[in-house]
Design an enzyme around this catalytic site. Sequence first.
Site, short mmCIF file in Angstrom:
data_model
loop_
_atom_site.label_atom_id
_atom_site.label_comp_id
_atom_site.label_asym_id
_atom_site.label_seq_id
_atom_site.Cartn_x
_atom_site.Cartn_y
_atom_site.Cartn_z
N ALA A 180 0.89 -1.22 -0.09
CA ALA A 180 0.03 0.00 -0.08
C ALA A 180 0.71 1.25 0.06
O ALA A 180 0.27 2.26 -0.10
CB ALA A 180 -0.87 -0.11 1.47
N GLY A 181 2.37 1.13 0.23
CA GLY A 181 2.98 2.45 0.22
C GLY A 181 3.23 3.10 -0.95
O GLY A 181 3.04 2.46 -2.17
N ARG A 206 10.69 7.11 -2.91
CA ARG A 206 12.22 7.05 -3.17
C ARG A 206 12.41 6.54 -4.68
O ARG A 206 13.36 6.64 -5.26
CB ARG A 206 12.69 6.26 -2.20
CG ARG A 206 12.92 6.84 -0.96
CD ARG A 206 13.57 5.89 0.14
NE ARG A 206 14.98 5.30 -0.32
CZ ARG A 206 15.56 4.52 0.22
NH1 ARG A 206 15.00 3.82 1.27
NH2 ARG A 206 16.87 3.90 0.08
N THR A 252 2.17 -0.57 9.49
CA THR A 252 2.27 -2.22 8.85
C THR A 252 1.38 -3.17 9.49
O THR A 252 0.68 -4.00 8.94
CB THR A 252 3.61 -2.72 8.81
OG1 THR A 252 4.13 -2.60 10.27
CG2 THR A 252 4.66 -2.00 7.71
N GLY A 269 14.76 -2.72 12.07
CA GLY A 269 14.33 -3.02 13.41
C GLY A 269 15.17 -4.10 14.04
O GLY A 269 15.62 -5.23 13.25
N TYR A 327 16.95 -9.60 -43.15
CA TYR A 327 15.69 -9.62 -42.42
C TYR A 327 14.35 -10.46 -42.65
O TYR A 327 14.29 -10.53 -44.18
CB TYR A 327 15.04 -8.15 -42.51
CG TYR A 327 13.68 -7.86 -41.90
CD1 TYR A 327 13.61 -8.11 -40.34
CD2 TYR A 327 12.60 -7.74 -42.75
CE1 TYR A 327 12.50 -8.08 -39.72
CE2 TYR A 327 11.49 -7.62 -42.04
CZ TYR A 327 11.33 -7.71 -40.40
OH TYR A 327 9.98 -7.83 -39.85
N ASN A 339 18.39 -21.52 -48.59
CA ASN A 339 19.83 -20.95 -48.30
C ASN A 339 19.25 -19.26 -48.63
O ASN A 339 18.92 -19.02 -49.70
CB ASN A 339 20.88 -21.20 -49.19
CG ASN A 339 22.20 -20.56 -48.89
OD1 ASN A 339 22.08 -19.36 -48.80
ND2 ASN A 339 23.22 -21.05 -48.85
N ALA A 341 22.93 -13.07 -48.63
CA ALA A 341 23.27 -11.81 -47.89
C ALA A 341 22.38 -10.64 -48.34
O ALA A 341 22.24 -10.51 -49.58
CB ALA A 341 24.54 -11.29 -47.83
N SER A 362 21.74 -12.96 -53.27
CA SER A 362 22.06 -11.75 -52.39
C SER A 362 21.28 -10.78 -52.89
O SER A 362 21.02 -10.56 -53.98
CB SER A 362 23.54 -11.47 -52.49
OG SER A 362 24.28 -12.74 -51.89
#
Length: 452
Positions: free
Chosen positions: A14-15, A19, A83, A143, A352, A363, A366, A391
Amino acid sequence: MNTSREFAAVILAAGKGTRMKSDLHKVLHPIAGRPMLLHLLDSFAQLDLKRTVVVVGDKREQLDAALEGRDVATALQEPQLGTAHAALQAREALEGFSGHILVCFGDCPMVRGETVQRLIAALDDGAKVAVLGFRPADPLAYGRIIANADGTVSRMVEFKDASADERACDLCNSGLIVAHSDDMWPLLDAVGNDNSQGEYYLPDVATGAIARGDTVKVVETDAGEVAGINSRAELARAEAQWQELKREEAMTDGVTLTAPETVFFSWDTALAPDVTVEPHVVFGPGVTVARGARIRAFSHLEGARVGEGCSVGPYARLRPGAVMEKDSFVGNFVEMKQATLGEGAKASHLTYLGDAEVGAGANIGAGTITCNYDGYFKHRTVIGDRAFIGSNSALIAPVRIGADAIVAAGSAVSRDVGDGDLRMVRGEQVVKPGWADRFHDAMKKKKAAAKK
């Protein structure tokens, strides 16, 4: 002694987490690509929890969205008075439940189910309350737990309220506490706020049990397991800790990491034995790698399945939906997305493959691109078994290249190619003898004249 072995968890979240300086709720910040709260819930899955309640407050809508579809209830703490007050808000959601109740913090994602089972065992041995302690290198403002050699707790105190002698103790309180529901609710009800902060502290559950003559036991664990995350720096340390544990686990399971400290895993990365991972590899969520595969240096994988004996990279990128079948290969600067590379197929470099299906033994030369997007819709490219793509070819989807077909280098293919066919799509090559020599001479004379 209470004998009901049912088990429930109350997770405090719940905090405000100020920070973190973030619009995202603190417990939703990711470690290895997964919100820390979900890491904690995953750890508790082995405990056969009958009920789980997350106490919420600030940014409740974010937590509700993250927990959607899970068998987890939420309880609102408003206002936030400490808490113990937060834990009490879960009582309605646990109405009718009889059994052990764990209360813990949502920002401690490293807590293991085995550790919680040790706390439960302490209750089975006669304790009314069990708490989890640790001994950090620097106790800071944690604590303190004052306990005897046998683990019996005589006092628990928040740092702000501790004496000098109590602060000298290095056994610190992690915040995890377990008690049977028959004890937990009365002890929470009895907690007061007579302290420096005017808050209702959860450790006072143990203090109250001691005051009424009950036995409270402390179970100790490693400081790293219970480290809370309250800042970006602490989040980074938790990430580093998680990655180190994952690397050790992978190598124990038979994976070779040639430079472990440079490899980064996601929470669900699954690597089979005899996989080799070279330096500087990043695994995003949803990656599985089968036995004998090699992931070469500087590659990035996410949402991908890599088959047995495959090779990836170096400098390859596998995006979600990438599938590499057995013994297929992608080399440097190859990107795959929603694409399958068939058994033994290869794309060695500068390619791609998007929204594509590549047959076995094909195959891919490139510079090949599957042109899958027309600005509005995605379209698929299908390449048959043993096809050869020359290619610098552009395959303009939707298009199908047949089995054993050849696409000549430099082609822009927009129509299907039949099995065994050759497709060559090039402009006519024109040769003008001596033209270049005459051009160079003219330009040199022009440049010399300009200098004069």
